[in-house]
Design a protein around this motif. Structure first.
Motif, PDB file in Angstrom:
ATOM      1  N   LEU A  97       0.811  -1.224   0.000  1.00  8.87           N
ATOM      2  CA  LEU A  97       0.000   0.000   0.000  1.00  8.87           C
ATOM      3  C   LEU A  97       0.843   1.272   0.000  1.00  8.87           C
ATOM      4  CD1 LEU A  97      -2.779  -1.092   2.518  1.00  8.87           C
ATOM      5  CD2 LEU A  97      -2.901  -1.054   0.021  1.00  8.87           C
ATOM      6  N   THR A  98       0.483   2.175  -0.921  1.00  4.03           N
ATOM      7  CA  THR A  98       1.083   3.502  -1.024  1.00  4.03           C
ATOM      8  C   THR A  98       0.020   4.532  -0.621  1.00  4.03           C
ATOM      9  OG1 THR A  98       0.352   3.852  -3.306  1.00  4.03           O
ATOM     10  CG2 THR A  98       2.500   2.742  -2.995  1.00  4.03           C
ATOM     11  N   GLN A  99       0.390   5.807  -0.609  1.00  8.77           N
ATOM     12  CA  GLN A  99      -0.584   6.844  -0.273  1.00  8.77           C
ATOM     13  C   GLN A  99      -1.752   6.849  -1.254  1.00  8.77           C
ATOM     14  OE1 GLN A  99      -0.814   8.770   2.545  1.00  8.77           O
ATOM     15  NE2 GLN A  99      -2.841   9.130   1.672  1.00  8.77           N
ATOM     16  N   GLU A 100      -1.488   6.589  -2.539  1.00 11.84           N
ATOM     17  CA  GLU A 100      -2.589   6.537  -3.504  1.00 11.84           C
ATOM     18  C   GLU A 100      -3.558   5.398  -3.175  1.00 11.84           C
ATOM     19  OE1 GLU A 100      -0.614   6.499  -7.339  1.00 11.84           O
ATOM     20  OE2 GLU A 100      -1.000   8.646  -7.554  1.00 11.84           O
ATOM     21  N   HIS A 101      -3.018   4.252  -2.754  1.00 12.75           N
ATOM     22  CA  HIS A 101      -3.894   3.158  -2.329  1.00 12.75           C
ATOM     23  C   HIS A 101      -4.770   3.612  -1.168  1.00 12.75           C
ATOM     24  CE1 HIS A 101      -0.763   0.577  -4.271  1.00 12.75           C
ATOM     25  NE2 HIS A 101      -1.812  -0.179  -4.574  1.00 12.75           N
ATOM     26  N   TRP A 102      -4.146   4.245  -0.169  1.00 13.26           N
ATOM     27  CA  TRP A 102      -4.905   4.694   1.011  1.00 13.26           C
ATOM     28  C   TRP A 102      -5.981   5.687   0.614  1.00 13.26           C
ATOM     29  CZ3 TRP A 102      -5.036   1.736   4.931  1.00 13.26           C
ATOM     30  CH2 TRP A 102      -3.924   1.006   5.331  1.00 13.26           C
ATOM     31  N   ASP A 103      -5.674   6.585  -0.333  1.00 10.50           N
ATOM     32  CA  ASP A 103      -6.680   7.545  -0.799  1.00 10.50           C
ATOM     33  C   ASP A 103      -7.900   6.813  -1.358  1.00 10.50           C
ATOM     34  OD1 ASP A 103      -4.980   9.656  -0.137  1.00 10.50           O
ATOM     35  OD2 ASP A 103      -4.352  10.033  -2.213  1.00 10.50           O
ATOM     36  N   VAL A 104      -7.666   5.805  -2.182  1.00 18.58           N
ATOM     37  CA  VAL A 104      -8.771   5.041  -2.769  1.00 18.58           C
ATOM     38  C   VAL A 104      -9.520   4.280  -1.675  1.00 18.58           C
ATOM     39  CG1 VAL A 104      -9.407   3.187  -4.368  1.00 18.58           C
ATOM     40  CG2 VAL A 104      -7.649   4.849  -5.028  1.00 18.58           C
ATOM     41  N   LEU A 105      -8.805   3.652  -0.776  1.00 14.40           N
ATOM     42  CA  LEU A 105      -9.455   2.888   0.300  1.00 14.40           C
ATOM     43  C   LEU A 105     -10.314   3.787   1.173  1.00 14.40           C
ATOM     44  CD1 LEU A 105      -6.516   0.546   1.375  1.00 14.40           C
ATOM     45  CD2 LEU A 105      -8.437   0.003  -0.145  1.00 14.40           C
ATOM     46  N   TYR A 136      -5.978   0.471 -12.159  1.00  9.42           N
ATOM     47  CA  TYR A 136      -5.626  -0.948 -12.275  1.00  9.42           C
ATOM     48  C   TYR A 136      -4.162  -1.193 -11.907  1.00  9.42           C
ATOM     49  CZ  TYR A 136     -10.001  -2.906 -13.901  1.00  9.42           C
ATOM     50  OH  TYR A 136     -11.297  -3.356 -13.962  1.00  9.42           O
ATOM     51  N   LYS A 137      -3.330  -0.170 -11.974  1.00  5.30           N
ATOM     52  CA  LYS A 137      -1.960  -0.314 -11.478  1.00  5.30           C
ATOM     53  C   LYS A 137      -1.969  -0.475  -9.957  1.00  5.30           C
ATOM     54  CE  LYS A 137       0.342   2.274 -15.121  1.00  5.30           C
ATOM     55  NZ  LYS A 137       0.987   3.540 -15.485  1.00  5.30           N
ATOM     56  N   LEU A 138      -2.928   0.177  -9.313  1.00  3.97           N
ATOM     57  CA  LEU A 138      -3.055   0.078  -7.861  1.00  3.97           C
ATOM     58  C   LEU A 138      -3.742  -1.227  -7.443  1.00  3.97           C
ATOM     59  CD1 LEU A 138      -4.248   3.731  -7.085  1.00  3.97           C
ATOM     60  CD2 LEU A 138      -1.934   2.800  -6.825  1.00  3.97           C
ATOM     61  N   PHE A 139      -4.823  -1.553  -8.142  1.00  4.58           N
ATOM     62  CA  PHE A 139      -5.629  -2.733  -7.828  1.00  4.58           C
ATOM     63  C   PHE A 139      -5.842  -3.532  -9.111  1.00  4.58           C
ATOM     64  CE2 PHE A 139      -6.843   0.503  -4.682  1.00  4.58           C
ATOM     65  CZ  PHE A 139      -6.534  -0.181  -3.516  1.00  4.58           C
ATOM     66  N   PRO A 140      -4.884  -4.391  -9.468  1.00  4.49           N
ATOM     67  CA  PRO A 140      -4.910  -5.100 -10.745  1.00  4.49           C
ATOM     68  C   PRO A 140      -6.127  -6.001 -10.979  1.00  4.49           C
ATOM     69  CG  PRO A 140      -2.799  -5.415  -9.632  1.00  4.49           C
ATOM     70  CD  PRO A 140      -3.695  -4.689  -8.693  1.00  4.49           C
ATOM     71  N   LYS A 141      -6.775  -6.428  -9.918  1.00  5.77           N
ATOM     72  CA  LYS A 141      -7.939  -7.303 -10.059  1.00  5.77           C
ATOM     73  C   LYS A 141      -9.245  -6.522  -9.958  1.00  5.77           C
ATOM     74  CE  LYS A 141      -5.459 -11.261  -8.233  1.00  5.77           C
ATOM     75  NZ  LYS A 141      -5.318 -12.137  -7.057  1.00  5.77           N
ATOM     76  N   ALA A 142      -9.236  -5.291 -10.350  1.00  6.37           N
ATOM     77  CA  ALA A 142     -10.400  -4.396 -10.420  1.00  6.37           C
ATOM     78  C   ALA A 142     -10.549  -3.546  -9.152  1.00  6.37           C
ATOM     79  CB  ALA A 142     -11.699  -5.133 -10.692  1.00  6.37           C
ATOM     80  N   PRO A 143     -10.434  -2.238  -9.327  1.00  6.35           N
ATOM     81  CA  PRO A 143     -10.547  -1.316  -8.193  1.00  6.35           C
ATOM     82  C   PRO A 143     -11.860  -1.452  -7.428  1.00  6.35           C
ATOM     83  CG  PRO A 143      -9.765  -0.168 -10.148  1.00  6.35           C
ATOM     84  CD  PRO A 143     -10.136  -1.551 -10.574  1.00  6.35           C
ATOM     85  N   SER A 144     -12.951  -1.704  -8.145  1.00  6.42           N
ATOM     86  CA  SER A 144     -14.240  -1.786  -7.459  1.00  6.42           C
ATOM     87  C   SER A 144     -14.430  -3.109  -6.728  1.00  6.42           C
ATOM     88  CB  SER A 144     -15.391  -1.571  -8.447  1.00  6.42           C
ATOM     89  OG  SER A 144     -15.442  -2.609  -9.388  1.00  6.42           O
ATOM     90  N   LYS A 145     -13.642  -4.112  -7.028  1.00  2.11           N
ATOM     91  CA  LYS A 145     -13.754  -5.396  -6.327  1.00  2.11           C
ATOM     92  C   LYS A 145     -12.581  -5.607  -5.375  1.00  2.11           C
ATOM     93  CE  LYS A 145     -16.563  -7.594  -9.774  1.00  2.11           C
ATOM     94  NZ  LYS A 145     -17.676  -8.339  -9.301  1.00  2.11           N
ATOM     95  N   GLN A 146     -11.365  -5.583  -5.913  1.00  2.05           N
ATOM     96  CA  GLN A 146     -10.186  -5.766  -5.071  1.00  2.05           C
ATOM     97  C   GLN A 146     -10.034  -4.595  -4.101  1.00  2.05           C
ATOM     98  OE1 GLN A 146      -6.361  -5.796  -7.121  1.00  2.05           O
ATOM     99  NE2 GLN A 146      -5.747  -7.590  -5.913  1.00  2.05           N
ATOM    100  N   GLY A 147     -10.321  -3.390  -4.568  1.00  2.00           N
ATOM    101  CA  GLY A 147     -10.274  -2.216  -3.699  1.00  2.00           C
ATOM    102  C   GLY A 147     -11.258  -2.339  -2.551  1.00  2.00           C
ATOM    103  N   ASN A 148     -12.479  -2.769  -2.856  1.00  2.00           N
ATOM    104  CA  ASN A 148     -13.481  -2.965  -1.803  1.00  2.00           C
ATOM    105  C   ASN A 148     -13.044  -4.031  -0.815  1.00  2.00           C
ATOM    106  OD1 ASN A 148     -15.379  -1.043  -2.459  1.00  2.00           O
ATOM    107  ND2 ASN A 148     -16.573  -2.400  -3.751  1.00  2.00           N
ATOM    108  N   ARG A 149     -12.417  -5.097  -1.297  1.00  2.00           N
ATOM    109  CA  ARG A 149     -11.953  -6.168  -0.416  1.00  2.00           C
ATOM    110  C   ARG A 149     -10.914  -5.625   0.567  1.00  2.00           C
ATOM    111  NH1 ARG A 149     -12.266  -9.944  -3.551  1.00  2.00           N
ATOM    112  NH2 ARG A 149     -10.462  -9.563  -4.871  1.00  2.00           N
TER     113      ARG A 149
END
Length: 112
Positions: A40-48, A86-99
């Motif tokens: 996780l990077t800051q961009e990941h945390w922003d999305v989460l 998709y660079k952040l969440f390769p398996k789909a931001p709306s699915k992997q991101g939600n997980r």
């Protein structure tokens, strides 16, 4: 299924999503991300944080990818596309991101 975080057992469903979004914290997110092969990077945390805010403070809203793109672009002050997320969440931001955000499984296509 379940994960172990700091000596606490946290229940997950068959898809790896938390059974209770209230069990989520940064340590849980780190564990879930590691299981997905994500550092996780800051961009990941922003999305989460965005995904959790939408779900917890907007009647359980789980935005589709197009909306995530638009809202993250506004937050980051630049135009972004699906490839960026998709660079952040390769398996789909709306699915992997939600997980990783500790939110329920969403059984729909990504979002265009």
């Amino acid at each position: 299924m379940a994960i172990e975080v700091q000596g606490k057992t946290i229940e997950t469903d068959a898809n790896g999503n938390l059974v209770s979004p209230q069990d989520w914290n940064r340590d849980v997110a780190e564990k879930l991300a590691a299981e997905e092969g994500i550092e996780l990077t800051q961009e990941h945390w922003d999305v989460l944080e965005y995904l959790r805010d939408e779900y917890l403070n907007n009647n359980g809203n789980q935005p589709m990818e197009r909306q995530i793109n638009k809202d993250m672009g506004k937050r980051w002050g630049k135009k972004i596309g699906s490839k960026d997320l998709y660079k952040l969440f390769p398996k789909a931001p709306s699915k992997q991101g939600n997980r990783v955000a500790g939110l329920p499984f969403i059984a729909r296509k990504g979002g265009y």
